[in-house]
Structures are given as structure tokens and as C-alpha cells.
Design a protein around this motif. Structure first.
Motif, PDB file in Angstrom:
ATOM      1  N   GLU A 167      -6.988   3.503   5.717  1.00 15.71           N
ATOM      2  CA  GLU A 167      -7.397   4.819   6.200  1.00 15.71           C
ATOM      3  C   GLU A 167      -6.220   5.724   6.532  1.00 15.71           C
ATOM      4  OE1 GLU A 167      -9.931   3.686   9.404  1.00 15.71           O
ATOM      5  OE2 GLU A 167     -11.697   3.425   8.113  1.00 15.71           O
ATOM      6  N   SER A 168      -5.058   5.147   6.839  1.00 16.48           N
ATOM      7  CA  SER A 168      -3.892   5.954   7.204  1.00 16.48           C
ATOM      8  C   SER A 168      -3.122   6.477   5.997  1.00 16.48           C
ATOM      9  CB  SER A 168      -2.944   5.131   8.091  1.00 16.48           C
ATOM     10  OG  SER A 168      -2.454   4.002   7.379  1.00 16.48           O
ATOM     11  N   ARG A 169      -3.548   6.093   4.801  1.00 13.60           N
ATOM     12  CA  ARG A 169      -2.889   6.536   3.576  1.00 13.60           C
ATOM     13  C   ARG A 169      -3.883   7.358   2.764  1.00 13.60           C
ATOM     14  NH1 ARG A 169      -0.784   1.947   5.420  1.00 13.60           N
ATOM     15  NH2 ARG A 169       1.482   1.619   5.168  1.00 13.60           N
ATOM     16  N   PRO A 170      -3.738   8.678   2.739  1.00 19.59           N
ATOM     17  CA  PRO A 170      -4.748   9.564   2.151  1.00 19.59           C
ATOM     18  C   PRO A 170      -5.134   9.240   0.711  1.00 19.59           C
ATOM     19  CG  PRO A 170      -3.132  10.835   3.378  1.00 19.59           C
ATOM     20  CD  PRO A 170      -2.623   9.424   3.330  1.00 19.59           C
ATOM     21  N   TYR A 171      -4.156   8.983  -0.134  1.00 20.01           N
ATOM     22  CA  TYR A 171      -4.482   8.718  -1.535  1.00 20.01           C
ATOM     23  C   TYR A 171      -5.121   7.347  -1.718  1.00 20.01           C
ATOM     24  CZ  TYR A 171      -1.938  12.935  -2.843  1.00 20.01           C
ATOM     25  OH  TYR A 171      -1.530  14.242  -2.966  1.00 20.01           O
ATOM     26  N   VAL A 172      -4.646   6.371  -0.975  1.00 20.29           N
ATOM     27  CA  VAL A 172      -5.259   5.041  -1.029  1.00 20.29           C
ATOM     28  C   VAL A 172      -6.690   5.111  -0.499  1.00 20.29           C
ATOM     29  CG1 VAL A 172      -5.194   2.697  -0.090  1.00 20.29           C
ATOM     30  CG2 VAL A 172      -3.079   3.788  -0.858  1.00 20.29           C
ATOM     31  N   SER A 173      -6.889   5.844   0.584  1.00 21.18           N
ATOM     32  CA  SER A 173      -8.216   5.982   1.179  1.00 21.18           C
ATOM     33  C   SER A 173      -9.186   6.668   0.225  1.00 21.18           C
ATOM     34  CB  SER A 173      -8.113   6.772   2.488  1.00 21.18           C
ATOM     35  OG  SER A 173      -9.379   6.896   3.092  1.00 21.18           O
ATOM     36  N   LYS A 174      -8.720   7.729  -0.432  1.00 18.05           N
ATOM     37  CA  LYS A 174      -9.566   8.445  -1.385  1.00 18.05           C
ATOM     38  C   LYS A 174      -9.948   7.546  -2.559  1.00 18.05           C
ATOM     39  CE  LYS A 174      -9.602  12.543  -4.362  1.00 18.05           C
ATOM     40  NZ  LYS A 174      -8.812  13.703  -4.847  1.00 18.05           N
ATOM     41  N   TRP A 175      -8.976   6.818  -3.082  1.00 20.23           N
ATOM     42  CA  TRP A 175      -9.220   5.873  -4.190  1.00 20.23           C
ATOM     43  C   TRP A 175     -10.214   4.809  -3.770  1.00 20.23           C
ATOM     44  CZ3 TRP A 175      -6.892   0.768  -3.869  1.00 20.23           C
ATOM     45  CH2 TRP A 175      -7.119  -0.038  -4.988  1.00 20.23           C
TER      46      TRP A 175
ATOM     47  N   LEU B 291       0.811  -1.211   0.000  1.00 17.61           N
ATOM     48  CA  LEU B 291       0.000   0.000   0.000  1.00 17.61           C
ATOM     49  C   LEU B 291       0.849   1.269   0.000  1.00 17.61           C
ATOM     50  CD1 LEU B 291      -2.943  -1.033   2.372  1.00 17.61           C
ATOM     51  CD2 LEU B 291      -2.877  -1.005  -0.133  1.00 17.61           C
ATOM     52  N   ASP B 292       2.065   1.175   0.500  1.00 15.15           N
ATOM     53  CA  ASP B 292       2.984   2.317   0.385  1.00 15.15           C
ATOM     54  C   ASP B 292       3.279   2.616  -1.083  1.00 15.15           C
ATOM     55  OD1 ASP B 292       3.198   2.787   3.105  1.00 15.15           O
ATOM     56  OD2 ASP B 292       5.035   1.612   3.345  1.00 15.15           O
ATOM     57  N   VAL B 293       3.448   1.572  -1.864  1.00  8.80           N
ATOM     58  CA  VAL B 293       3.668   1.737  -3.307  1.00  8.80           C
ATOM     59  C   VAL B 293       2.412   2.314  -3.955  1.00  8.80           C
ATOM     60  CG1 VAL B 293       4.155   0.540  -5.477  1.00  8.80           C
ATOM     61  CG2 VAL B 293       5.374  -0.118  -3.389  1.00  8.80           C
ATOM     62  N   TYR B 294       1.245   1.823  -3.536  1.00  8.87           N
ATOM     63  CA  TYR B 294      -0.020   2.338  -4.058  1.00  8.87           C
ATOM     64  C   TYR B 294      -0.171   3.827  -3.738  1.00  8.87           C
ATOM     65  CZ  TYR B 294      -2.070  -2.271  -5.128  1.00  8.87           C
ATOM     66  OH  TYR B 294      -2.360  -3.507  -5.663  1.00  8.87           O
ATOM     67  N   GLU B 295       0.217   4.221  -2.540  1.00  8.99           N
ATOM     68  CA  GLU B 295       0.080   5.620  -2.128  1.00  8.99           C
ATOM     69  C   GLU B 295       0.863   6.539  -3.065  1.00  8.99           C
ATOM     70  OE1 GLU B 295      -1.271   8.694   0.630  1.00  8.99           O
ATOM     71  OE2 GLU B 295      -1.956   6.718  -0.014  1.00  8.99           O
ATOM     72  N   VAL B 296       2.065   6.129  -3.421  1.00 13.48           N
ATOM     73  CA  VAL B 296       2.868   6.919  -4.348  1.00 13.48           C
ATOM     74  C   VAL B 296       2.205   6.947  -5.729  1.00 13.48           C
ATOM     75  CG1 VAL B 296       5.088   7.095  -5.527  1.00 13.48           C
ATOM     76  CG2 VAL B 296       5.015   6.464  -3.107  1.00 13.48           C
ATOM     77  N   ARG B 297       1.774   5.791  -6.184  1.00  8.54           N
ATOM     78  CA  ARG B 297       1.143   5.705  -7.503  1.00  8.54           C
ATOM     79  C   ARG B 297      -0.112   6.573  -7.567  1.00  8.54           C
ATOM     80  NH1 ARG B 297       1.180   5.466 -12.847  1.00  8.54           N
ATOM     81  NH2 ARG B 297      -0.708   4.518 -13.696  1.00  8.54           N
ATOM     82  N   LEU B 298      -0.958   6.481  -6.538  1.00 10.63           N
ATOM     83  CA  LEU B 298      -2.236   7.194  -6.552  1.00 10.63           C
ATOM     84  C   LEU B 298      -2.086   8.688  -6.258  1.00 10.63           C
ATOM     85  CD1 LEU B 298      -4.326   4.417  -4.807  1.00 10.63           C
ATOM     86  CD2 LEU B 298      -4.603   5.203  -7.174  1.00 10.63           C
ATOM     87  N   SER B 299      -0.903   9.098  -5.864  1.00  9.96           N
ATOM     88  CA  SER B 299      -0.636  10.532  -5.722  1.00  9.96           C
ATOM     89  C   SER B 299      -0.390  11.165  -7.092  1.00  9.96           C
ATOM     90  CB  SER B 299       0.580  10.767  -4.814  1.00  9.96           C
ATOM     91  OG  SER B 299       1.790  10.392  -5.462  1.00  9.96           O
TER      92      SER B 299
ATOM     93  N   LEU C  93      -5.341   3.274 -10.434  1.00  9.44           N
ATOM     94  CA  LEU C  93      -4.066   2.562 -10.509  1.00  9.44           C
ATOM     95  C   LEU C  93      -3.523   2.478 -11.931  1.00  9.44           C
ATOM     96  CD1 LEU C  93      -4.582  -0.342  -7.946  1.00  9.44           C
ATOM     97  CD2 LEU C  93      -2.991   1.574  -7.759  1.00  9.44           C
ATOM     98  N   GLY C  94      -4.420   2.227 -12.874  1.00  5.09           N
ATOM     99  CA  GLY C  94      -3.970   2.097 -14.257  1.00  5.09           C
ATOM    100  C   GLY C  94      -3.750   3.416 -14.958  1.00  5.09           C
ATOM    101  N   GLY C  95      -4.261   4.492 -14.383  1.00  6.47           N
ATOM    102  CA  GLY C  95      -4.155   5.803 -15.021  1.00  6.47           C
ATOM    103  C   GLY C  95      -5.299   6.702 -14.598  1.00  6.47           C
ATOM    104  N   ASP C  96      -5.789   7.509 -15.520  1.00  5.62           N
ATOM    105  CA  ASP C  96      -6.847   8.466 -15.195  1.00  5.62           C
ATOM    106  C   ASP C  96      -8.247   7.882 -15.303  1.00  5.62           C
ATOM    107  OD1 ASP C  96      -5.039  10.489 -14.650  1.00  5.62           O
ATOM    108  OD2 ASP C  96      -4.923  11.095 -16.763  1.00  5.62           O
TER     109      ASP C  96
END
Length: 213
Positions: free
Chosen positions: A188-196, A146-154, A159-162
Motif C-alpha cells: 500500500e505504501s508504493r503507489p504503482y505496486v498498489s495500483k498493479w 518491491l522497490d524494484v517493482y515500483e520502478v518497473r511498474l512506473s 511486470l512483463g509489459g503492457d
């Protein structure tokens, strides 16, 4: 489309994944319940649909296919004109979608499904208790994903794009289940993951799946 038949039980995350795709594409289908408590998934006629005796399985006329991720991709390729474009035609977008779709299967699902077993299915169906050490180990492993996801979703909405795609769709059962456990803190502790997560779980097609549970 009237020939589509999905075999399984709605509580199965893998069946949820296919149901979601069918609803997203707006396809007509018949849902055929499989009594797993009675062992129907290990007997004929179901075993002819999936020789591994696992749900789901799909019939499309005379075509038989199993494995949930294979089924969702099949539906997108065979019915491209229906619903959203879950498999993009653009080469760059396709490459990104396929990469993150594979990440779900090989990285996210490995930890998420094992956490679901420890926290939900083990106590519910086997009368056991969750192993706290195992849960901690699995949470640590999933946290790294999920740390990797957080960077990607920022950097992109999905995940795949827009655009929403199979890379996102395949995650929904696991996300839904995790949010019903103490491990929801990882999301919930990762803002971009949570928003996604909030975004994709708000899709009308997913509401139709939840209504069956």
C-alpha cells in the motif's frame, strides 16, 4: 480438455496459482481434493503424480505434471488459443515476461511465502506465535524487491509489459495473502505496486479462485 484433472487443496497458494490459470484460460477441468490432514499427499495414488508428495499435480490425459509454475506454463503452451495470451509470441515481450516470471519465483516468493508462514500458517496450524524479528527481516528483504517493482511498474502497466501475463498471474496468491496481514503496508505504501495489485486482483478469474477458499 475434459481430461484435465487438478489435484490439491484450494487453500494452498501453489494450487491457487494453477486454478487461476485454468480459469483464465477457460479450460474445463476436474478438481480432485487431496486430504493432506490424512496424509494422502504422501501416499499412493497421489505420490505417483508428484514424487515429492506436494500439491498440486495435474493430469492431462496420459500426461502428468507437477510444480505449479511448470503447470501454468504448460497450460499456456498447450492451449494457446484459449483465454488471454499469457505467454506472448513477440520475442521482446517474451523475454521480458520470462525475466519477471523468474523474479517472482526467485525474489518475491522467497520472502512472501516465509512471511505468510510466520504471520498466518505458523499460528493457525502449528499453534506457534509469529517471531517479530524474523518478520522484520523478511519485510526488509521484500521491501527491496518491491522497490524494484515500483520502478518497473512506473514504466509499464504490468511486470512483463503492457499486457497481463504469467509474470503477473504467478504473483496473485502471494499478493492476496500479504494483503490479509500487517505486511500489506509494503504494498500500500508504493503507489504503482498498489495500483498493479488492485488491478490484477480484480480479474474475474481470481474471483473464481477466491470463491473456493
Amino acid at each position: 480438455m475434459a481430461g484435465l484433472k487438478l489435484y490439491g487443496v484450494a487453500l494452498s497458494p501453489n494450487v491457487m496459482r494453477v486454478l487461476l490459470c485454468l480459469y483464465e484460460k477457460g479450460l474445463d477441468f476436474e478438481f480432485v481434493p487431496v486430504d493432506m490432514r490424512a496424509g494422502e499427499h504422501k501416499q499412493e495414488p497421489f505420490i505417483s503424480l508428484n514424487p515429492f508428495g506436494q500439491v498440486p499435480a495435474l493430469e492431462d490425459g496420459d500426461i502428468k505434471i507437477f510444480e505449479s509454475r511448470a503447470i501454468t506454463e504448460y497450460l499456456c503452451h498447450v492451449y494457446p488459443e484459449k483465454g488471454p495470451e499469457l505467454v506472448p509470441g513477440d520475442k521482446k515481450a517474451l523475454a521480458s515476461m520470462l525475466t519477471w516470471k523468474e523474479v517472482e519465483s526467485s525474489q518475491f516468493n522467497d520472502s512472501a511465502s516465509k512471511l505468510a508462514f510466520e504471520l498466518i500458517y505458523k499460528p493457525m496450524f502449528y499453534g506457534g506465535t509469529s517471531d517479530e524479528a524474523v518478520v522484520a527481516e523478511l519485510e526488509a528483504k521484500l521491501a527491496k524487491v518491491l522497490d524494484v517493482y515500483e520502478v518497473r511498474l512506473s514504466k509499464s502497466k504490468y511486470l512483463g509489459g503492457d499486457e497481463y501475463s504469467l509474470a503477473d498471474l504467478n504473483h496473485l496468491p502471494g499478493l492476496h495473502i500479504l494483503l490479509g496481514t500487517p505486511s500489506k503496508k509494503l504494498i500500500e505504501s508504493r503507489p504503482y505496486v498498489s495500483k498493479w495489485c488492485t488491478d490484477v486482483l480484480a480479474r474475474p478469474a481470481w474471483a473464481k479462485v477466491v470463491a473456493l477458499l
